[in-house]
Scaffold this motif. Structure first.
Motif, short mmCIF file in Angstrom:
data_model
loop_
_atom_site.label_atom_id
_atom_site.label_comp_id
_atom_site.label_asym_id
_atom_site.label_seq_id
_atom_site.Cartn_x
_atom_site.Cartn_y
_atom_site.Cartn_z
N GLN A 192 0.83 -1.20 0.00
CA GLN A 192 0.00 0.00 0.00
C GLN A 192 0.87 1.25 0.00
OE1 GLN A 192 -2.62 -0.65 3.41
NE2 GLN A 192 -4.31 -1.15 2.03
N GLU A 193 0.43 2.25 -0.76
CA GLU A 193 1.19 3.49 -0.87
C GLU A 193 0.98 4.42 0.32
OE1 GLU A 193 3.45 4.27 -2.81
OE2 GLU A 193 3.16 3.58 -4.85
N HIS A 194 -0.20 4.36 0.94
CA HIS A 194 -0.52 5.25 2.05
C HIS A 194 -1.18 4.46 3.17
CE1 HIS A 194 0.31 9.01 -0.13
NE2 HIS A 194 -0.29 8.47 -1.18
N THR A 195 -1.14 5.03 4.36
CA THR A 195 -1.87 4.48 5.49
C THR A 195 -3.37 4.61 5.25
OG1 THR A 195 -0.09 4.99 7.04
CG2 THR A 195 -2.30 4.77 7.96
N VAL A 196 -4.12 3.59 5.63
CA VAL A 196 -5.57 3.55 5.42
C VAL A 196 -6.27 3.63 6.77
CG1 VAL A 196 -7.49 2.15 4.52
CG2 VAL A 196 -5.29 2.19 3.31
N LEU A 197 -7.37 4.38 6.83
CA LEU A 197 -8.16 4.51 8.06
C LEU A 197 -9.30 3.49 8.05
CD1 LEU A 197 -8.97 5.98 10.68
CD2 LEU A 197 -10.22 7.62 9.25
N TYR A 198 -9.42 2.74 9.15
CA TYR A 198 -10.45 1.71 9.29
C TYR A 198 -11.33 2.02 10.50
CZ TYR A 198 -7.36 -1.16 6.33
OH TYR A 198 -6.57 -1.64 5.32
N VAL A 199 -12.52 1.42 10.51
CA VAL A 199 -13.35 1.39 11.70
C VAL A 199 -13.74 -0.06 11.96
CG1 VAL A 199 -15.51 1.82 10.42
CG2 VAL A 199 -15.38 2.33 12.86
#
Length: 710
Positions: free
Chosen positions: A99-106
């Motif tokens: 992945q190129e960027h950090t991803v936000l999860y819930v």
């Protein structure tokens, strides 16, 4: 053996101007003033020629494929963050391998995990970055800021967490914007830049206002939050609202001055905004971070009478400094950085609350427990080793099933960011989630060494070496920062581990000017005392050579931003101490730094050329003004980013031209190069762009220090 290419090199011509300014009676030369204008035809032509030279020079360096592979594996470890709890929902970030960027999860109360924000999905080009995010207290709405191309001109959005739909139009001009939700998720306080037509000419980047916004309304209808002195001199603001929605706290600063101003207001149920009440101002000359805690008291983490910080407490109804009383005293051996309220399992009584104090001892993280009622010590939290915190969180009041648990974001010199969980009931710490990738970290020896600076002060540095203990000096890479009270902590760094995997030594110095030893340590390396930072750095280099770790011909240095100023000063003050330099996004013309980008907000750190005495400070070390003809300078690679909205690339352009003109070093074996990128800025970038930059930097340093890459 130092790399010696066969291809002859010749620097692009750069005309030397005849500009000599007389500032407070002092003649100040500036032969490359014309390079400040990035759009001028002559600058464009010169920059293009530098691009061609740099691409040719870096592209032929040996070991690039191995560096790319090694960096790719180490960066592929990814990362995870400590969770933020809202009404049973767990918000957290993760970056998976590839992945190129950090991803936000819930994560929902039933354990279902969903993607909330993926910057790569928002923009497949990879140029959009997630600047910040914050859910409301009910976990139903999420405010977030994104920017594109590295310009950090953040745009604010509000998302429905369940449907993933935007609930209002984007709000622009939210660069460096703080935000705080009011209970109910219908209103929030935030900071926004003035409209360009309202701000004084040329000062749009510095004039902000604090507003109360109703979700769904036109921002033009926002209510202005005001108070005595709030908008007189301050450039930056942060906002907080207490969990019960009763108290609004606004903090302000004048640029990056190490002095805070604080205001507080009691919010009324009818949505009227009362006038803010001053708590402290710049004349108090202290740092202070306030908040209203679950027991209803106003807590203040402050340097007041305590350069290593202490914890004070008072009532919000009597917030003035004379009413503060000490809850936890200063520890003379560590720095108090943060506080969290930990509610024991099975009780919601604030009288049972435990305070978790995050400290750092010589930049190494520690956690201690204290009773909230009287501040008495009650235990410690075991941490995995010598490292640093990437986050520290507890559950909110609406998630009582998680009471008694503390989530710890953790990293160290060989461990990618992971999450540990502390259970108060059993006083145990366990690994909850490691980084998603499985990178092979080289076998290393890590240590923290002490050395003496020029004035006898003890300074420390972290040193990472190959574990084989082979005798003889090795190529070494020394770095540091030394400014703005920022602490350089022992963290997982792919570039450092790649260097060590190739057989080199990596060293991180805890220089004065930083926050490693508290606010006094910071002030000992700012303004008229800035030379101490450079003395500390030179002493670190000497200590590495004296110990036999490296030699001057094998010693490389690297720094960015204020760290770019650091290595710029190092290479001009002691050019024969260092063999190769990477100087990234640097400040280098300290006479004119206030005329570019965010420079005017930094004069409390460095001083201003507008005052004769402070001009003398700046001229005493300004790297651009200490380039001397017929000096054999080290090999230097400047790396700059055209969208950098903090430090103007003009600094590096001017310095590069000056060094290329002055150096007596061979342009083949001691080249002076300028590497520039477009569509990226001073801060966050995609993983592939970070990897590409690191390959060029490490290949350059390895080639000129004799580090033989596999």
């Amino acid at each position: 053996m130092v790399y010696r290419p066969d291809t002859p090199k010749k620097y692009p011509p750069a005309q030397r101007g005849e500009i000599v300014e007389h500032l407070h009676g002092r003649p100040v030369t500036d032969p490359y003033r014309w390079l400040e204008d990035a759009d001028d035809d002559a600058t464009v032509e010169w920059s293009s020629a530098q691009d061609r030279l740099t691409r040719s020079s870096l592209g032929e360096l040996p070991g690039r494929d191995w560096l790319s592979e090694q960096l790719g594996e180490l960066l592929g470890a990814g990362s995870v963050s400590a969770p933020l709890w809202r009404a049973g929902r767990r918000f957290h970030t993760r970056r998976e391998p590839g992945q190129e960027h950090t991803v936000l999860y819930v994560t929902e109360p039933d354990g279902t995990e969903r993607v909330l924000l993926d910057p790569s999905a928002l923009d497949p080009s990879g140029l959009t970055t997630l600047d910040s995010w914050l859910p409301d207290l009910e976990g139903r709405r999420l405010a977030y800021r994104v920017s594109r191309g590295g310009d950090e001109e953040s745009v604010l959005h509000v998302l429905d967490v369940t449907t993933l739909e935007l609930v209002e139009a984007p709000i622009d001009r939210c660069r460096h914007s703080s935000l705080a939700w009011l209970p109910g998720g219908k209103r929030f306080c935030y900071v926004r830049l003035l409209d360009p037509d309202e701000a004084p000419p040329g000062e749009r980047a510095f004039h902000r206002r604090v507003w109360l916004h109703q979700v769904g309304d036109d921002p033009a209808a926002d209510q202005l939050i005001d108070g005595p002195g709030l908008y007189q001199d301050h450039n930056y603001y942060s906002v907080q609202v207490s969990r019960d929605g009763r108290w609004l706290i606004v903090s302000g600063s004048v640029g990056t001055a190490p002095r805070d101003s604080i205001w507080i207001a009691e919010l009324s149920a009818d949505a009227a905004i009362p006038r803010l009440r001053p708590v402290i101002d710049q004349s108090d000359d202290i740092r202070a971070h306030p908040w209203v805690e679950r027991d209803g008291r106003l807590y203040v983490l402050t340097s007041d009478g305590a350069p290593r910080w202490r914890l004070m407490v008072t009532e919000p109804t009597s917030p003035e400094r004379e009413h503060w009383r000490e809850l936890v005293a200063e520890d003379p051996g560590s720095v108090l950085n943060a506080v969290r309220w930990l509610q024991p399992s099975g009780t919601s009584d604030p009288g049972e609350g435990v305070l978790v104090l995050a400290r750092s001892r010589h930049a190494v993280a520690e956690l201690a427990l204290h009773r909230a009622t009287d501040g008495a010590p009650s235990g410690i939290v075991a941490l995995p080793g010598t490292g640093s915190l990437t986050g520290l969180s507890v559950s909110d009041l609406s998630t009582p099933e998680q009471f008694g648990r503390l989530w710890i974001g953790w990293t160290d010199l060989v461990t990618p960011p992971e999450v540990h969980r502390f259970e108060l009931a059993t006083e145990s710490t366990t690994l909850e989630r490691s980084a998603p990738g499985r990178a092979t970290v080289p076998s290393v020896l890590t240590e923290q060494r002490e050395f003496r600076s020029a004035d006898g002060t003890t300074v420390r540095m972290f040193v990472v070496s190959p574990a084989d203990h082979a005798e003889g000096p090795r190529p070494a890479l020394l770095t540091g920062y030394g400014g703005f009270g920022l602490t350089r902590e022992p963290t997982y760094t792919a570039t450092a581990l790649t260097w060590v995997a190739a057989g080199g030594v990596y060293a991180l110095a805890s220089l004065r000017g930083g926050g490693e030893e508290g606010e006094a340590w910071h002030r000992a390396g700012m303004r008229e005392s800035k030379q101490r930072v450079f003395d500390d750095f030179h002493a670190a280099a000497d200590a590495l050579v004296t110990s036999g770790t490296t030699s001057h011909d094998q010693l490389a240095i690297m720094g960015g931003s204020n760290g770019g100023l650091l290595v710029g000063a190092a290479l001009t003050q002691r050019p024969h101490t260092y063999r190769a330099v990477v100087c990234s996004a640097p400040l280098l013309d300290m006479v004119r730094y206030e005329k570019f980008s965010l420079g005017p907000t930094w004069n409390d750190e460095y001083g201003t050329a507008e005052l004769p005495e402070e001009l003398d400070w700046l001229l005493s070390y300004s790297p651009y003004h200490h380039v001397h003809d017929e000096t054999e300078y080290p090999a230097v690679l400047f790396t700059v980013f055209d969208s950098d909205s903090r430090v103007d690339p003009a600094h590096a352009r001017k310095m590069c031209a000056a060094l290329q003109h002055a150096t007596s070093g061979d342009p083949v074996t001691r080249p002076i190069l300028l590497r520039r990128e477009t569509d990226v800025g001073h801060s966050t970038r995609s993983v592939s762009r970070a990897r590409s930059l690191a390959v060029d930097q490490l290949a350059f340093l390895a080639a000129h220090t004799g580090l033989e890459l596999p």
